[in-house]
Design an enzyme around this catalytic site. Structure first.
Site, PDB file in Angstrom:
ATOM      1  N   GLY A  89      13.126  -9.023  35.024  1.00 55.43           N
ATOM      2  CA  GLY A  89      14.321  -8.422  35.598  1.00 55.43           C
ATOM      3  C   GLY A  89      15.421  -8.299  34.563  1.00 55.43           C
ATOM      4  O   GLY A  89      15.162  -8.062  33.383  1.00 55.43           O
ATOM      5  N   ARG A 146       9.930 -18.942  38.022  1.00 55.14           N
ATOM      6  CA  ARG A 146      11.116 -18.290  38.579  1.00 55.14           C
ATOM      7  C   ARG A 146      10.974 -18.175  40.103  1.00 55.14           C
ATOM      8  O   ARG A 146       9.961 -17.647  40.606  1.00 55.14           O
ATOM      9  CB  ARG A 146      11.282 -16.904  37.972  1.00 55.14           C
ATOM     10  CG  ARG A 146      12.340 -16.018  38.616  1.00 55.14           C
ATOM     11  CD  ARG A 146      13.731 -16.533  38.417  1.00 55.14           C
ATOM     12  NE  ARG A 146      14.721 -15.525  38.798  1.00 55.14           N
ATOM     13  CZ  ARG A 146      16.009 -15.764  38.912  1.00 55.14           C
ATOM     14  NH1 ARG A 146      16.481 -16.981  38.667  1.00 55.14           N
ATOM     15  NH2 ARG A 146      16.838 -14.796  39.256  1.00 55.14           N
ATOM     16  N   GLU A 159      -0.060   3.653  10.922  1.00 56.51           N
ATOM     17  CA  GLU A 159      -1.426   4.088  10.604  1.00 56.51           C
ATOM     18  C   GLU A 159      -1.779   5.422  11.254  1.00 56.51           C
ATOM     19  O   GLU A 159      -2.913   5.634  11.704  1.00 56.51           O
ATOM     20  CB  GLU A 159      -2.439   3.015  11.035  1.00 56.51           C
ATOM     21  CG  GLU A 159      -2.201   1.645  10.407  1.00 56.51           C
ATOM     22  CD  GLU A 159      -2.428   1.617   8.918  1.00 56.51           C
ATOM     23  OE1 GLU A 159      -2.995   2.580   8.363  1.00 56.51           O
ATOM     24  OE2 GLU A 159      -2.017   0.634   8.275  1.00 56.51           O
ATOM     25  N   GLU A 208       5.039   9.339   1.914  1.00 54.47           N
ATOM     26  CA  GLU A 208       6.224   9.791   1.196  1.00 54.47           C
ATOM     27  C   GLU A 208       7.193  10.403   2.205  1.00 54.47           C
ATOM     28  O   GLU A 208       6.803  10.698   3.351  1.00 54.47           O
ATOM     29  CB  GLU A 208       5.846  10.806   0.121  1.00 54.47           C
ATOM     30  CG  GLU A 208       4.934  10.231  -0.951  1.00 54.47           C
ATOM     31  CD  GLU A 208       4.588  11.240  -2.056  1.00 54.47           C
ATOM     32  OE1 GLU A 208       5.090  12.392  -2.001  1.00 54.47           O
ATOM     33  OE2 GLU A 208       3.822  10.872  -2.965  1.00 54.47           O
ATOM     34  N   ALA A 216       5.589  13.488   3.240  1.00 54.19           N
ATOM     35  CA  ALA A 216       4.130  13.425   3.378  1.00 54.19           C
ATOM     36  C   ALA A 216       3.779  12.160   4.151  1.00 54.19           C
ATOM     37  O   ALA A 216       3.450  11.126   3.566  1.00 54.19           O
ATOM     38  CB  ALA A 216       3.450  13.426   2.007  1.00 54.19           C
ATOM     39  N   PHE A 234       0.858  -1.187   0.000  1.00 51.67           N
ATOM     40  CA  PHE A 234       0.000   0.000   0.000  1.00 51.67           C
ATOM     41  C   PHE A 234       0.890   1.232   0.000  1.00 51.67           C
ATOM     42  O   PHE A 234       1.615   1.477   0.965  1.00 51.67           O
ATOM     43  CB  PHE A 234      -0.910  -0.008   1.230  1.00 51.67           C
ATOM     44  CG  PHE A 234      -1.987   1.042   1.222  1.00 51.67           C
ATOM     45  CD1 PHE A 234      -3.124   0.881   0.445  1.00 51.67           C
ATOM     46  CD2 PHE A 234      -1.881   2.181   2.003  1.00 51.67           C
ATOM     47  CE1 PHE A 234      -4.130   1.832   0.452  1.00 51.67           C
ATOM     48  CE2 PHE A 234      -2.879   3.135   2.012  1.00 51.67           C
ATOM     49  CZ  PHE A 234      -4.012   2.967   1.233  1.00 51.67           C
TER      50      PHE A 234
END
Length: 379
Positions: A340, A269, A364, A129, A132, A125
């Site tokens: 951690g 853990r 987006e 730019e 832009a 898509f």
């Protein structure tokens, strides 16, 4: 841990179950190496095409699944929960097909849509730019009428699948009439004069290729213009509304993955002779992560249901993208905290998830733009 979803149909439940199995078998074993070495998983998209994922939102008449966004977006979330680059890739393909599907003539849809959504082809898509980004109306790429063809010249930036796509949906200026002078074109990826720069060296989503795409006297026939001249920006903005829901779903998937990993680590853990999940400082952190992720999911699904029912959803889509991407950033940061010092190393996935979450606040439309969209709705 298993995630309980409330889906509107048995068909939707079966689809999510299939995607979960696919992600576990096909994506999970590959994601770490692909992201570490910037390997684009083109074959994965072909497999998803064979499963019908690339055609989920589209009309059955053209080979699509014709599923509501409420279901399709949860497919995206489930894919992103395992591999965010793949979730993003699916949504970019949908965006690339969107103008043809929604505004193309019957002849154009019959000619191109079945092939584009079958899975053999992958889309890109082309809107942004270098100068832009948040202001697409400032684009400089031009499409000039010469004889019986348009000649496209310009440079597009931040193009997902740039250099990999088989076709591009390209917004280009056909007149000097500001935002009303932009038109939409369906351009083959192998068109003479079309080229892609080397991929960007990104913080995350390295399995998703992002490149600048150049158009040097690229000629396209008039029948590859979607709808009338000057309609392009409106199409792009409409696609962005849906795209924001897609990024909200991807963001939620990233957050859910981080929560899953952190909870499992906290259960196994031990410190001071006990699992760290038994300590309130950790369990409360996980509780906040869970609440935020659930809220993000609820918001994007509410927006999706509104879209499915034809109710205005632009503001809610912006809210969903804003909340979900901020949630992804917060939850992945907290997941690293649960681990951690280990969480700051590349030995654990939460480090990668944290890097991937950052772009969700930019995709987006930045979250500052989302706040503008939301605030504007109250004026």
């Amino acid at each position: 841990m298993p995630l309980t979803r409330l889906l509107p149909s048995r068909e939707g439940e079966d689809l999510i179950e299939m995607i979960t199995r696919f992600a576990s078998a096909e994506l999970a074993p590959r994601v770490a190496e692909a992201e570490e070495n910037a390997i684009f998983p083109r074959d994965v998209f072909r497999k998803l095409g064979e499963l019908g994922v690339l055609s989920l939102p589209h009309d059955a008449e053209y080979g699509g699944g014709e599923l509501p966004d409420e279901v399709a977006l949860q497919v995206v979330e489930e894919l992103a929960r395992t591999w965010a680059s793949v979730g993003v890739g699916v949504t970019v393909h949908w965006a690339s097909v969107h103008p043809l599907w929604k505004w193309g003539s019957d002849e154009q849809r019959k000619r191109w849509l079945p092939e584009l959504i079958s899975g053999d082809l992958l889309g890109g898509f082309c809107l942004s730019e270098p100068e832009a980004g948040s202001d697409p109306g400032a684009m400089k790429t031009t499409a000039t009428w010469e004889g019986d063809e348009y000649v496209i010249n310009g440079l597009k930036a931040w193009i997902t699948h740039g250099g990999e796509a088989d076709f591009y949906t390209v917004m280009a200026r056909t007149s000097d009439d500001g935002s009303h002078g932009i038109s939409c074109f369906l351009v083959p990826g192998n068109a003479p004069g079309l080229s892609a720069d080397p991929p960007e060296r990104k913080m995350g989503l390295n399995g998703s290729r992002t490149s600048q795409v150049r158009f040097d006297n690229v000629r396209v026939s008039a029948d590859r213009r979607i709808a009338d001249e000057g309609r392009g920006l409106a199409m792009a903005l409409d696609a962005l509304d849906t795209g924001r829901l897609c990024i909200a779903a991807v963001s939620t998937g990233i957050a859910q993955a981080a929560l899953d990993h952190a909870a499992e680590y906290a259960r196994t853990r031990e410190q001071f002779g006990r699992p760290i999940i038994d300590f309130q400082g950790v369990s409360f952190l996980l509780a906040d992560m869970s609440a935020r992720t659930s809220a993000a999911r609820a918001l994007y699904l509410e927006a999706a249901r509104r879209k499915d029912r034809g109710v205005p959803f632009t503001r809610l889509a912006a809210e969903a993208k804003l909340v979900a991407s901020d949630t992804a950033m917060a939850v992945t940061t907290d997941a690293v905290q649960v681990y951690g010092g280990a969480g700051y190393t590349r030995d654990y996935q939460v480090e990668r998830l944290m890097r991937e979450a950052k772009i969700m606040q930019i995709f987006e439309g930045t979250n500052q733009i989302q706040r503008h969209v939301i605030g504007r709705d109250y004026r």
